[in-house]
Design a protein around this motif. Structure first.
Motif, mmCIF file in Angstrom:
data_model
loop_
_atom_site.group_PDB
_atom_site.id
_atom_site.type_symbol
_atom_site.label_atom_id
_atom_site.label_comp_id
_atom_site.label_asym_id
_atom_site.label_seq_id
_atom_site.Cartn_x
_atom_site.Cartn_y
_atom_site.Cartn_z
ATOM 1 N N MET A 154 43.752 40.702 39.292
ATOM 2 C CA MET A 154 43.281 41.423 38.111
ATOM 3 C C MET A 154 42.140 42.370 38.469
ATOM 4 N N GLN A 184 42.193 46.242 37.808
ATOM 5 C CA GLN A 184 41.136 46.874 37.020
ATOM 6 C C GLN A 184 40.576 48.096 37.762
ATOM 7 N N THR A 213 43.044 50.913 37.622
ATOM 8 C CA THR A 213 43.053 51.512 36.289
ATOM 9 C C THR A 213 41.844 52.425 36.110
ATOM 10 N N GLU A 250 47.457 50.890 33.770
ATOM 11 C CA GLU A 250 47.085 50.037 32.638
ATOM 12 C C GLU A 250 48.102 48.907 32.443
ATOM 13 N N ALA A 251 49.371 49.196 32.647
ATOM 14 C CA ALA A 251 50.396 48.159 32.544
ATOM 15 C C ALA A 251 50.193 47.093 33.612
ATOM 16 N N GLU A 255 47.359 44.836 32.464
ATOM 17 C CA GLU A 255 47.761 43.874 31.428
ATOM 18 C C GLU A 255 48.561 42.725 32.032
ATOM 19 N N ARG A 303 46.161 40.418 33.745
ATOM 20 C CA ARG A 303 45.431 39.598 32.769
ATOM 21 C C ARG A 303 46.310 38.447 32.260
ATOM 22 N N ALA A 304 47.577 38.734 32.058
ATOM 23 C CA ALA A 304 48.498 37.693 31.608
ATOM 24 C C ALA A 304 48.638 36.605 32.677
#
Length: 366
Positions: free
Chosen positions: A116, A120, A123, A144-145, A148, A151-152
């Protein structure tokens, strides 16, 4: 010779006849003597009936349940590393109870967090280039995808780690541990029970004929045959249907249990209090004699002489019972003096004398 035989026969007949006559004479004299004797008065205890205030109620058998009570189970498989409670510990909401080995899950979380961080950074770099006008929009959207998704993955890894640490879902008393350190467990394995004993529920059933007497918030009294526990509560639930097999309706009440004397699963006697009724004729249950012909009570009446008392067997119609008393709906009235014990030696019309200094034997039901 014939004359002697005749004389002997005549003498024998006189002797036999005399014996027979004497027997009948004796029996007649005994019968006359006994017939002239009066049987002594039977001592009994008595009570004069007066209308009383009747406190009706519905009696039932109930089972105690904890307001909050569950069997704690394990959410994921693994080896038990640590048991953080002892039997009968008071635990708080969220308090750790069991730790399952989570080395691989912690490593997976660290890898997800590192991924992540990379996502980040990518991004942020793509957003800076896009803001300067030198980066493509689709590059930022892809970054950005990726963020995400990272993060998931972190959230999923945290869930796996959290599933290895079992905590108390509410405050209460924890039971005996059902697992051991080093034991390999699978999802669904029960490791202890957790019960909140401060508030208890009582489930019981009443006959369908008494549905009309049930009200939400109605007062109930529960007692236990162990330890003399007694508490007052209220009805919090009435099942909206009658069981077609038993013709009973299920009811639930709630009672306070601050001392912790009551335990889930315990046998209880339940009584639902109903409005009081005035002017009810009630007699002690020991005063009622039951037989194939019905229920009866011996009523004391004046005898032929001034100081003589006799009894009359009066058949009665019985109603509700409460404690040691039973309602009489027909057959008796206020002011009647009834026999409360000693009926096993009585017959209708027999003489009695009242002696309330000692309780006599109650009659046995036939």
């Amino acid at each position: 010779m014939f004359k002697r035989l005749l004389i002997a026969i005549v003498l024998l007949g006189l002797i036999v006849g005399g014996i027979v006559w004497f027997k009948f004479f004796r029996d007649d004299m005994i019968a006359q003597y006994l017939g002239s004797m009066e049987p002594p008065a039977v001592p009994v205890t008595a009570q004069t009936l007066e209308p009383v205030t009747w406190e009706p109620g519905i009696d039932a058998i109930g089972t105690a349940l904890a307001t909050s009570g569950v069997d704690l189970s394990i959410a994921s498989s693994g080896t038990v590393r640590e048991i953080l409670f002892k039997a009968n510990d008071m635990v708080e909401l969220g308090q750790p109870l069991v730790q399952i080995d989570d080395d691989s899950e912690v490593a997976a979380l660290a890898a997800a967090e590192a991924g992540m961080s990379v996502a980040q950074a990518e991004t942020n770099r793509a957003r800076t280039l896009t803001d300067r006008g030198v980066g493509a929009a689709n590059t930022l959207e892809a970054a950005e995808a990726q963020l995400e998704a990272a993060r998931a993955q972190v959230a999923s890894a945290k869930t796996m780690v959290d599933n290895k640490k079992l905590t108390a879902p509410f405050a209460g008393t924890v039971g005996i541990p059902q697992i051991e350190v080093g034991q390999y467990v699978t999802p669904g394995t029960v490791f202890a029970t957790l019960q909140d004993l401060s508030h208890m529920r009582v489930d019981f059933s009443v006959p369908e004929q008494q549905i009309a007497a049930l009200t939400m918030g109605g007062t109930v009294t529960v007692t236990s045959e162990v330890g003399g526990f007694s508490a007052t509560g209220k009805i919090i639930g009435i099942e909206p249907r009658v069981d077609a097999n038993s013709r009973l309706i299920s009811v639930r009440a709630e009672v306070e249990n601050p001392s912790g004397e009551l335990f889930p699963g315990q046998f209880l006697r339940v009584r639902i209090a109903l409005p009081k009724e005035e002017g009810v004729i009630a007699v002690p249950q020991t005063a009622v004699t039951s037989s194939l012909y019905g229920d009866s009570v011996y009523v004391i009446r004046p005898g032929e002489k001034a100081d003589e008392l006799k009894v009359e067997q009066v058949f009665v119609t019985l109603g509700r019972r409460s404690g040691g008393m039973i309602e009489v709906t027909k057959g008796l009235a206020g002011g009647d003096q009834i026999v409360t014990s000693g009926q096993n030696r009585l017959a209708s019309g027999g003489k009695v004398k009242i002696d309330n200094s000692v309780a006599l034997d109650a009659p046995a039901e036939e």
